[in-house]
Design a protein around this motif. Structure first.
Motif, mmCIF file in Angstrom:
data_model
loop_
_atom_site.group_PDB
_atom_site.id
_atom_site.type_symbol
_atom_site.label_atom_id
_atom_site.label_comp_id
_atom_site.label_asym_id
_atom_site.label_seq_id
_atom_site.Cartn_x
_atom_site.Cartn_y
_atom_site.Cartn_z
ATOM 1 N N GLY A 1 0.791 -1.229 0.000
ATOM 2 C CA GLY A 1 0.000 0.000 0.000
ATOM 3 C C GLY A 1 0.820 1.274 0.000
ATOM 4 O O GLY A 1 0.477 2.242 -0.682
ATOM 5 N N LEU B 1 2.373 1.957 -3.391
ATOM 6 C CA LEU B 1 1.253 2.191 -4.304
ATOM 7 C C LEU B 1 0.688 3.595 -4.117
ATOM 8 O O LEU B 1 0.350 4.275 -5.086
ATOM 9 C CB LEU B 1 0.180 1.125 -4.071
ATOM 10 C CG LEU B 1 -0.992 1.096 -5.031
ATOM 11 C CD1 LEU B 1 -0.526 0.880 -6.461
ATOM 12 C CD2 LEU B 1 -1.956 -0.020 -4.628
ATOM 13 N N ARG B 2 0.592 4.023 -2.869
ATOM 14 C CA ARG B 2 0.118 5.385 -2.593
ATOM 15 C C ARG B 2 1.063 6.409 -3.201
ATOM 16 O O ARG B 2 0.647 7.343 -3.885
ATOM 17 C CB ARG B 2 0.002 5.644 -1.093
ATOM 18 C CG ARG B 2 -0.374 7.098 -0.791
ATOM 19 C CD ARG B 2 -0.586 7.355 0.675
ATOM 20 N NE ARG B 2 0.612 7.526 1.439
ATOM 21 C CZ ARG B 2 1.313 8.665 1.521
ATOM 22 N NH1 ARG B 2 0.940 9.724 0.842
ATOM 23 N NH2 ARG B 2 2.373 8.740 2.274
ATOM 24 N N VAL C 1 -6.061 8.467 -3.952
ATOM 25 C CA VAL C 1 -5.710 7.295 -3.138
ATOM 26 C C VAL C 1 -6.670 7.128 -1.962
ATOM 27 O O VAL C 1 -6.996 6.001 -1.582
ATOM 28 C CB VAL C 1 -4.244 7.312 -2.641
ATOM 29 C CG1 VAL C 1 -3.285 7.234 -3.809
ATOM 30 C CG2 VAL C 1 -3.939 8.490 -1.751
ATOM 31 N N GLY D 1 -8.956 3.880 -1.627
ATOM 32 C CA GLY D 1 -8.822 3.127 -0.386
ATOM 33 C C GLY D 1 -10.159 2.915 0.294
ATOM 34 O O GLY D 1 -10.430 1.831 0.832
ATOM 35 N N CYS E 1 -5.043 -0.875 2.881
ATOM 36 C CA CYS E 1 -5.793 0.394 2.965
ATOM 37 C C CYS E 1 -5.190 1.344 3.991
ATOM 38 O O CYS E 1 -5.207 2.557 3.794
ATOM 39 C CB CYS E 1 -7.260 0.126 3.276
ATOM 40 S SG CYS E 1 -8.150 -0.634 1.915
ATOM 41 N N LEU F 1 -2.268 2.751 2.094
ATOM 42 C CA LEU F 1 -2.662 3.435 0.863
ATOM 43 C C LEU F 1 -3.299 4.792 1.157
ATOM 44 O O LEU F 1 -2.977 5.790 0.515
ATOM 45 C CB LEU F 1 -3.643 2.559 0.067
ATOM 46 C CG LEU F 1 -4.206 3.155 -1.219
ATOM 47 C CD1 LEU F 1 -3.110 3.369 -2.250
ATOM 48 C CD2 LEU F 1 -5.306 2.264 -1.778
#
Length: 124
Positions: A13, A16-17, A39, A43, A72, A75
């Motif tokens: 996460g 990815l964020r 994001v 999320g 999450c 993220l």
């Protein structure tokens, strides 16, 4: 074992964020923090899906830890949202700051409800 799932989800996460934020923000020539907004809403959608799947019995507690808590949790970013809103206010972009707060809350809640509704449609 559970903490490893949270770490794995967070390890996915967090980058990815960062990558999503950079990719989205580069496409917009504005002071509005579109990357963070994106994001956070994504999320919320994922968390709604995971929660809805868990309620329907289709997601194990391990999946909840991996995706809900780990992915999450890393993220989405309340701290960056808060900082960017404050920065907008301090830079004189009070309208954008207000839009950021209202749109983030409305879109985030909406995304959770959509995620839960999709999960219920799939697994109920």
């Amino acid at each position: 074992m559970n903490w490893l799932l949270v770490i794995l989800g967070g390890a996915i996460g967090a980058p990815l964020r960062y990558l999503t934020d950079r990719a989205v923000q580069q496409r917009h020539d504005t002071v509005f923090p579109w990357g963070t907004f994106t994001v956070n809403v994504v999320g919320c959608l994922v968390l709604g899906l995971v929660t809805g799947a868990a309620v329907a019995g289709a997601a194990s507690s391990h999946l909840q830890l991996l995706l809900g808590t780990g992915l999450c949790g890393a993220l989405t970013t309340y701290s960056t949202f808060s900082y960017e809103t404050l920065r907008l206010t301090e830079d004189g972009a009070k309208f954008y700051a207000a839009v950021n707060v209202v749109a983030s809350v409305v879109a985030g809640l909406g995304a959770v409800f959509v995620g839960i509704a999709v999960a219920e449609a799939l697994w109920a």
